[in-house]
Design a protein around this motif. Sequence first.
Motif, short mmCIF file in Angstrom:
data_model
loop_
_atom_site.label_atom_id
_atom_site.label_comp_id
_atom_site.label_asym_id
_atom_site.label_seq_id
_atom_site.Cartn_x
_atom_site.Cartn_y
_atom_site.Cartn_z
N LEU A 65 0.08 3.77 8.64
CA LEU A 65 0.58 2.52 8.07
C LEU A 65 2.05 2.30 8.44
CD1 LEU A 65 -1.07 2.61 4.54
CD2 LEU A 65 -1.59 1.01 6.40
N ARG B 13 0.83 -1.22 0.00
CA ARG B 13 0.00 0.00 0.00
C ARG B 13 0.85 1.25 0.00
NH1 ARG B 13 -4.64 0.37 4.11
NH2 ARG B 13 -5.06 2.19 2.84
N SER C 6 2.40 1.77 -3.44
CA SER C 6 1.46 2.13 -4.49
C SER C 6 1.14 3.62 -4.50
CB SER C 6 0.17 1.32 -4.38
OG SER C 6 -0.57 1.72 -3.24
N GLY D 240 -0.69 7.33 -3.45
CA GLY D 240 -2.07 7.77 -3.55
C GLY D 240 -2.82 7.79 -2.23
N ILE D 241 -2.10 7.76 -1.10
CA ILE D 241 -2.78 7.83 0.19
C ILE D 241 -2.32 9.09 0.91
CG2 ILE D 241 -3.20 5.36 0.43
CD1 ILE D 241 -0.72 5.12 2.12
N SER D 242 -3.12 9.54 1.83
CA SER D 242 -2.82 10.78 2.55
C SER D 242 -1.61 10.61 3.45
CB SER D 242 -4.02 11.19 3.40
OG SER D 242 -4.19 10.29 4.48
N GLU E 166 -2.61 8.79 6.65
CA GLU E 166 -2.72 7.35 6.48
C GLU E 166 -1.34 6.72 6.29
OE1 GLU E 166 -5.19 3.94 4.00
OE2 GLU E 166 -5.37 6.03 3.40
N THR E 167 -0.47 7.41 5.58
CA THR E 167 0.89 6.92 5.40
C THR E 167 1.58 6.75 6.75
OG1 THR E 167 1.10 7.94 3.22
CG2 THR E 167 3.15 7.46 4.39
#
Length: 78
Positions: A44, A30, A33, A35-37, A40-41
């Motif tokens: 994660l 993820r 890939s 494309g996440i905020s 959220e990064t």
Amino acid sequence: MTDNTSNPTPGEPEITYEAARDELVGIVNRLESGGISLAETMTLWERGEKLADICQSWLDGARARINTVRPDTETSQP
């Protein structure tokens, strides 16, 4: 030899090595890939760090068990 799917003993992770590894692989995928905020990064990333620690704990425990059975493994390696 006990399998790591049983209830953990004190100091042992509550998740199996395999489950932690698989979840960590999913997190890495993820993150790679994109494309996440940022929020959220970071979430994660923090979870990934925890999972990496859990995996390392399992591996350290396995190494300790091996060294208990075969204490000469460290000295016999080239």
